[in-house]
Design a protein around this motif. Structure first.
Motif, PDB file in Angstrom:
ATOM      1  N   ILE A 284       0.859  -1.181   0.000  1.00 47.62           N
ATOM      2  CA  ILE A 284       0.000   0.000   0.000  1.00 47.62           C
ATOM      3  C   ILE A 284       0.897   1.233   0.000  1.00 47.62           C
ATOM      4  O   ILE A 284       1.668   1.442   0.942  1.00 47.62           O
TER       5      ILE A 284
ATOM      6  N   VAL B 226      -0.694  -0.837  -4.669  1.00 46.91           N
ATOM      7  CA  VAL B 226      -1.836   0.059  -4.876  1.00 46.91           C
ATOM      8  C   VAL B 226      -1.515   1.428  -4.299  1.00 46.91           C
ATOM      9  O   VAL B 226      -0.865   1.552  -3.255  1.00 46.91           O
ATOM     10  N   GLU B 227      -1.968   2.457  -4.999  1.00 42.19           N
ATOM     11  CA  GLU B 227      -1.751   3.850  -4.617  1.00 42.19           C
ATOM     12  C   GLU B 227      -3.037   4.608  -4.899  1.00 42.19           C
ATOM     13  O   GLU B 227      -3.551   4.562  -6.013  1.00 42.19           O
ATOM     14  N   LYS B 228      -3.577   5.309  -3.882  1.00 43.24           N
ATOM     15  CA  LYS B 228      -4.895   5.929  -4.070  1.00 43.24           C
ATOM     16  C   LYS B 228      -4.843   7.160  -4.962  1.00 43.24           C
ATOM     17  O   LYS B 228      -5.866   7.585  -5.493  1.00 43.24           O
TER      18      LYS B 228
ATOM     19  N   ALA C  53      -6.836   1.603  -0.644  1.00 41.50           N
ATOM     20  CA  ALA C  53      -6.846   0.411   0.216  1.00 41.50           C
ATOM     21  C   ALA C  53      -7.541   0.749   1.527  1.00 41.50           C
ATOM     22  O   ALA C  53      -7.348   1.827   2.092  1.00 41.50           O
TER      23      ALA C  53
ATOM     24  N   ALA D 188      -7.292  -3.043   5.962  1.00 36.40           N
ATOM     25  CA  ALA D 188      -6.128  -3.914   5.787  1.00 36.40           C
ATOM     26  C   ALA D 188      -5.921  -4.782   7.022  1.00 36.40           C
ATOM     27  O   ALA D 188      -5.996  -4.299   8.160  1.00 36.40           O
TER      28      ALA D 188
ATOM     29  N   VAL E 195      -7.017  -7.111   2.040  1.00 39.83           N
ATOM     30  CA  VAL E 195      -7.218  -5.672   1.884  1.00 39.83           C
ATOM     31  C   VAL E 195      -8.434  -5.471   0.987  1.00 39.83           C
ATOM     32  O   VAL E 195      -8.624  -6.211   0.021  1.00 39.83           O
TER      33      VAL E 195
ATOM     34  N   LEU F 240      -9.839  -3.265  -1.839  1.00 39.47           N
ATOM     35  CA  LEU F 240      -9.326  -2.318  -2.835  1.00 39.47           C
ATOM     36  C   LEU F 240     -10.498  -1.664  -3.548  1.00 39.47           C
ATOM     37  O   LEU F 240     -11.419  -2.359  -3.996  1.00 39.47           O
TER      38      LEU F 240
ATOM     39  N   VAL G  86       0.777  -8.247   3.889  1.00 42.36           N
ATOM     40  CA  VAL G  86       0.314  -6.896   3.527  1.00 42.36           C
ATOM     41  C   VAL G  86       1.294  -5.895   4.130  1.00 42.36           C
ATOM     42  O   VAL G  86       1.583  -5.950   5.337  1.00 42.36           O
TER      43      VAL G  86
ATOM     44  N   ASN H 251       2.343  -1.834   4.648  1.00 42.30           N
ATOM     45  CA  ASN H 251       1.931  -0.439   4.685  1.00 42.30           C
ATOM     46  C   ASN H 251       3.162   0.435   4.441  1.00 42.30           C
ATOM     47  O   ASN H 251       4.031   0.542   5.297  1.00 42.30           O
TER      48      ASN H 251
ATOM     49  N   THR I  66       2.947   3.837   3.328  1.00 43.41           N
ATOM     50  CA  THR I  66       2.255   5.071   2.970  1.00 43.41           C
ATOM     51  C   THR I  66       2.896   6.328   3.552  1.00 43.41           C
ATOM     52  O   THR I  66       2.317   7.413   3.500  1.00 43.41           O
TER      53      THR I  66
ATOM     54  N   VAL J 174      -3.466   3.786   8.024  1.00 42.72           N
ATOM     55  CA  VAL J 174      -3.584   2.353   7.751  1.00 42.72           C
ATOM     56  C   VAL J 174      -3.447   1.554   9.049  1.00 42.72           C
ATOM     57  O   VAL J 174      -4.141   0.562   9.256  1.00 42.72           O
TER      58      VAL J 174
END
Length: 512
Positions: A30, A53-55, A207, A210, A215, A217, A233, A235, A237, A244
């Motif tokens: 994430i 994954v990146e928001k 994400a 978690a 997670v 998504l 998983v 984190n 971020t 998270v």
């Protein structure tokens, strides 16, 4: 290994759809900054199945707001932190000679010897530069890559930094450090190399919920969600790590830079390095950059409270940077000379009281009560080392079947030894294009489908139309902002942004 490094909307849609089939992946990362991209590359190159994954977008957060320096760790040596200093020098050498020699060059740093600088201060800087030379040798980085430090005369100092104050100038002390052509370009190169090794790189995917093994998504573009199971998983971020895992405590520190036309500093070829009055071993740097600019930084201020998506400089930071650099200039610069500014938040580990400037830049790998593995702290220069540490921990904690770490000798996309083929001689190409893309530069032009691919995106902006197209077809840019603010740094100057927006919109429309 995947046959392509190209990140684009169609690949994103295809790989996102494939996650709905219930398959368990080895590792979900994430965060799409330099730390997350580095973890994805390390894990994928060991043979693990990886989803990042990146928001928002690659390099959306702190990773695009740095000083663009790959530090040799001299500052940490001065504070007695020999371990991080040595590691920084080693990692700088790895990046400059093996991983990304196309993205990092030796940047001269000039400390002008002006009357206000005491004999003790001069001796301290000379000693520090000599220690830096020792670190470089210890790290095995050749002098051909990073030249030795030396004393230079006033004439040479003025040639390197033409606006330096002449009155009483007694020459200068010159040392070298690593400078990225751009930090966001490094993130993109690492992410694309991870994709080359089979990682799925998914931007605009948020994400939530978690846990140790799963997670949720959510595609930010459509609002559709899916639960994905994973053996581990992570984190990554940065300053948002506490969102998270709420057991994490960070103490963000804000670093601010001002942007100038290079002409305001006489088009320098060295970073003017100015001691901060009253401080030991702290400086501000006026660094020559791509696109005919100079970045002036850096501050180190506590930044409590909610974490903004895009931090902003404060008036006091702007004043501090101007006041400090003006002590070394013939003609003072003012607010009217500033053409842009940016600020980033360092994800420092909360160690209690004291100045953020004195908080350790060490990283930590933790496991939350929910089973999420988090990496916090650290610095851009050590991204590869941090990623190796995180993947080692994930492999051990979760019993993953993985090969040994390979990233120490793994060339990024654009490095001469990366297998992405070039299609024609770089000698025919603009030097600025080669600086940003390395050995991949010929592909940018040869694979362009747009009209006038070698034309500038706008008058006076040293970026070709083909680069905007490549950002969309190969570098995962999904919006005009992705192109202007991260794949290129045109957006740092508002006037340049407005002139280049039409070309960016044209390339996006052509791809859809």
């Amino acid at each position: 290994m995947s046959s392509t490094t190209a990140l684009n909307a169609s690949r994103r849609a295809r790989e996102l759809a494939a996650l709905t089939d219930g398959t368990t992946v080895d590792l979900i990362v994430i965060g799409g900054g330099i730390t997350g991209a580095g973890i994805a590359l390390d894990a994928a190159s060991r043979g693990l199945s990886v989803v990042l994954v990146e928001k928002h977008d690659l390099a959306f957060g702190t990773s695009r707001w740095s000083s663009k320096l790959v530090h040799g760790g001299l500052r940490y040596l001065a504070t007695g932190n020999v371990g991080i200093a040595r590691r920084s020098a080693v990692e700088r050498g790895i990046l400059m000679t093996r991983n990304g020699p196309h993205l990092v060059r030796a940047m001269p740093q000039l400390v002008p010897l002006l009357p206000e600088m005491t004999a003790a201060s001069r001796a301290l800087v000379r000693f520090g530069f000599a220690a830096g030379d020792g670190l470089r040798k210890l790290a095995g980085t050749p002098a051909a890559t990073l030249p030795r430090s030396r004393r230079i005369d006033a004439q040479r100092a003025v040639a390197l930094a033409p606006t330096v104050r002449r009155d009483g100038l007694d020459g200068g002390l010159l040392a070298y450090d690593g400078q990225l052509v751009d930090d966001a370009r490094l993130v993109t190169a690492v992410a694309r190399t991870a994709a080359q090794h089979g990682a799925r790189i998914l931007t605009r995917v948020a994400a939530s919920d978690a846990t140790r093994t799963s997670v949720t998504l959510t595609d930010v573009q459509t609002g559709e969600s899916t639960d994905v199971t994973a053996r581990a998983v992570v984190n990554a971020t940065g300053v948002w790590a506490g969102e998270v895992d709420d057991s994490i405590r960070l103490r963000p520190s804000r670093g601010t830079h001002l942007v100038f036309d290079a002409a305001a500093f006489g088009n320098p070829t060295a970073a003017l390095t100015v001691p901060i009055p009253g401080e030991i071993n702290r400086f501000v740097f006026a660094m020559p950059e791509q696109l005919g600019r100079v970045y002036l930084g850096l501050t180190d201020e506590d930044a409590p409270g909610p974490i903004p998506d895009v931090p902003h400089p404060t008036p006091s930071e702007v004043a501090f940077l101007l006041d400090t650099v003006n002590t070394a200039l013939d003609t003072a610069l003012g607010h009217d000379d500033i053409v842009g500014a940016y600020a980033g938040l360092r994800p420092l580990i909360d160690t209690g009281s004291g100045r953020t400037a004195d908080v350790s830049r060490e990283h930590a790998v933790t496991e939350s009560p929910s089973g999420v593995i988090s990496v916090i702290g650290g610095k851009l220069t050590e991204y590869r080392y941090m990623a190796e540490d995180v993947v080692d921990r994930a492999v051990t904690l979760r019993g993953l079947t993985a090969g040994v770490c390979r990233t120490r000798n793994l060339p990024l996309v654009g490095a001469p030894s990366n297998p992405v083929a070039t299609l024609r001689s770089p000698a025919e190409l603009p030097s600025s294009l080669v600086a940003r893309y390395g050995a991949e530069a010929p592909n940018v032009i040869a694979q362009a489908g747009c009209e006038r691919p070698t034309d500038a995106v706008a008058d006076g902006i040293d970026v070709t139309r083909a680069e905007f197209e490549y950002a969309v077809t190969h570098e995962g840019a999904l919006t005009v902002e992705d192109i202007l603010d991260r794949r290129t740094r045109i957006g740092l100057v508002a006037g340049d942004r407005s002139r280049a927006e039409a070309a960016a919109a044209e390339m996006l429309a052509a791809a859809n």
